[in-house]
Write a protein that holds these residues in place. Structure first.
Motif, PDB file in Angstrom:
ATOM      1  N   GLY A 111       0.818  -1.215   0.000  1.00 15.64           N
ATOM      2  CA  GLY A 111       0.000   0.000   0.000  1.00 15.64           C
ATOM      3  C   GLY A 111       0.850   1.262   0.000  1.00 15.64           C
ATOM      4  N   ILE A 112       1.940   1.242  -0.739  1.00 19.74           N
ATOM      5  CA  ILE A 112       2.826   2.417  -0.769  1.00 19.74           C
ATOM      6  C   ILE A 112       2.818   3.054  -2.164  1.00 19.74           C
ATOM      7  CG2 ILE A 112       4.354   1.579   1.055  1.00 19.74           C
ATOM      8  CD1 ILE A 112       6.346   0.715  -1.141  1.00 19.74           C
ATOM      9  N   GLY A 113       3.177   4.319  -2.198  1.00 22.48           N
ATOM     10  CA  GLY A 113       3.313   5.025  -3.470  1.00 22.48           C
ATOM     11  C   GLY A 113       1.979   5.239  -4.152  1.00 22.48           C
ATOM     12  N   GLN A 114       2.073   5.643  -5.405  1.00 19.87           N
ATOM     13  CA  GLN A 114       0.874   5.904  -6.190  1.00 19.87           C
ATOM     14  C   GLN A 114       0.558   4.672  -7.035  1.00 19.87           C
ATOM     15  OE1 GLN A 114       1.090   9.457  -8.538  1.00 19.87           O
ATOM     16  NE2 GLN A 114      -0.986   9.172  -9.345  1.00 19.87           N
ATOM     17  N   SER A 115      -0.633   4.153  -6.870  1.00 16.01           N
ATOM     18  CA  SER A 115      -1.024   2.955  -7.622  1.00 16.01           C
ATOM     19  C   SER A 115      -1.308   3.315  -9.071  1.00 16.01           C
ATOM     20  CB  SER A 115      -2.273   2.343  -6.983  1.00 16.01           C
ATOM     21  OG  SER A 115      -2.769   1.308  -7.807  1.00 16.01           O
ATOM     22  N   LEU A 116      -1.061   2.352  -9.935  1.00 11.83           N
ATOM     23  CA  LEU A 116      -1.390   2.513 -11.351  1.00 11.83           C
ATOM     24  C   LEU A 116      -2.862   2.163 -11.616  1.00 11.83           C
ATOM     25  CD1 LEU A 116      -0.043   3.106 -14.172  1.00 11.83           C
ATOM     26  CD2 LEU A 116       0.418   0.643 -14.330  1.00 11.83           C
ATOM     27  N   ALA A 117      -3.604   1.863 -10.555  1.00  8.96           N
ATOM     28  CA  ALA A 117      -4.992   1.387 -10.707  1.00  8.96           C
ATOM     29  C   ALA A 117      -5.808   2.317 -11.594  1.00  8.96           C
ATOM     30  CB  ALA A 117      -5.652   1.267  -9.349  1.00  8.96           C
ATOM     31  N   GLY A 118      -6.525   1.717 -12.542  1.00  8.06           N
ATOM     32  CA  GLY A 118      -7.395   2.498 -13.421  1.00  8.06           C
ATOM     33  C   GLY A 118      -6.653   3.217 -14.530  1.00  8.06           C
ATOM     34  N   GLN A 119      -5.358   2.917 -14.668  1.00 11.92           N
ATOM     35  CA  GLN A 119      -4.578   3.572 -15.724  1.00 11.92           C
ATOM     36  C   GLN A 119      -3.790   2.535 -16.519  1.00 11.92           C
ATOM     37  OE1 GLN A 119      -2.664   7.436 -14.570  1.00 11.92           O
ATOM     38  NE2 GLN A 119      -3.170   6.643 -12.548  1.00 11.92           N
ATOM     39  N   LEU A 120      -3.483   2.919 -17.739  1.00  8.45           N
ATOM     40  CA  LEU A 120      -2.697   2.068 -18.630  1.00  8.45           C
ATOM     41  C   LEU A 120      -1.412   2.817 -18.967  1.00  8.45           C
ATOM     42  CD1 LEU A 120      -2.570  -0.418 -20.656  1.00  8.45           C
ATOM     43  CD2 LEU A 120      -3.638   1.115 -22.314  1.00  8.45           C
ATOM     44  N   LEU A 121      -0.279   2.177 -18.713  1.00  5.20           N
ATOM     45  CA  LEU A 121       1.006   2.762 -19.081  1.00  5.20           C
ATOM     46  C   LEU A 121       1.479   2.097 -20.365  1.00  5.20           C
ATOM     47  CD1 LEU A 121       3.473   4.574 -18.334  1.00  5.20           C
ATOM     48  CD2 LEU A 121       4.426   2.570 -17.209  1.00  5.20           C
TER      49      LEU A 121
END
Ligand code: ZN
Length: 263
Positions: free
Chosen positions: A216-226
């Motif tokens: 649960g650290i940093g910024q999650s990529l959830a909901g995004q596509l890289l």
């Protein structure tokens, strides 16, 4: 379980990270992660997760090692040609870190198999190589409210996306992102080629995102596509929107509110 002296030394470089520390390391050693595929993406992901001290890895791959795999599937070496990927993976990871319990599934993945495996896992990594398997794993992760980190590569390009199934009922799923396989969906590394290091980049990113999600650290990529184009070295991040007619997650949205992760 508290870390022993050997573990404190083994993981010292990441225990030094303030976001991780001894408590984070203990969480990693308690975690169970499922990896679907031990190929170009699954190999680097599994190696870094085992090295990081993920306590339990469940890896599914029914294939055998082929000479043409060795250009990118870095779990395997020349003497492994012809051997089952599952067993070879378990041997390689076992040699790397005995803290890591490896369970190998050497058969084709089915809904029933995923229903058996996923309840034991905190999250799943999609390192498969075809859309049918990706849709199947996405739907199973929705059923069991498990986070999913999916990766894909072709040519000089790669992509990674995270889906917070079980965390946010309004979140999109993989089927929202690809309502049907894209035009290039039938192209594979076997027909269109891939640079080995590109699979390494995406597999390593999947391992990093898995550690972040577990802690649960940093910024999650959830909901995004890289999206990564390594030929031009260009990175794009785009938001994935929920498809109101998605046949997978809209059916699931009738489930009772109050989602929570079960393990
Ligand atoms: Zn959906």
């Amino acid at each position: 379980m508290p870390l022993n002296e050997t573990q404190i030394e083994r993981y010292s470089r990441q225990i030094l990270l303030k976001e991780l520390g001894g408590a984070g390391q203990e969480k990693l050693l308690d975690a169970t992660v499922f990896i679907l595929g031990a190929g170009g993406l699954g190999a680097p992901a599994a190696l870094y997760l085992a090295a990081a001290g993920i306590g339990n890895l469940i890896i599914a791959d029914f294939d055998r090692v082929d000479l043409s795999n060795l250009q990118r599937q870095i779990l395997f070496a020349t003497p492994d040609i012809g051997q089952p990927k599952g067993e070879t993976t378990a041997k390689a990871l076992g040699r790397l870190n005995t803290d890591c319990n490896i369970q190998v599934i050497g058969e084709r993945v089915t809904d029933n198999l995923l229903d058996d495996v996923l309840p034991r896992c905190r999250l799943a990594l999609d390192a498969s190589d075809n859309f049918a398997t990706r849709y199947m794993l996405n739907a199973a992760c929705l059923r069991h409210k498990k986070r999913l980190i999916t990766g894909a590569v072709l040519g000089f390009e790669g992509q990674i996306a995270t889906f917070h199934h079980g965390v946010n009922p309004a979140a999109p799923c993989y089927h929202c992102l690809y309502p049907s396989p894209p035009q290039r969906g039938n192209a594979t590394c076997a027909t269109a080629g891939v640079l080995g290091g590109v699979a390494g980049v995406i597999g390593c990113l999947q391992a990093v995102e898995a550690v972040k999600e577990l802690l649960g650290i940093g910024q999650s990529l959830a909901g995004q596509l890289l999206l990564i184009n390594t030929l031009d070295l260009v990175f794009h991040r785009i938001r994935i929107t929920k498809n109101p007619t998605c046949p997978t997650c809209q059916r699931d949205s009738s489930a009772p509110a109050g989602f929570s992760e079960s393990s």
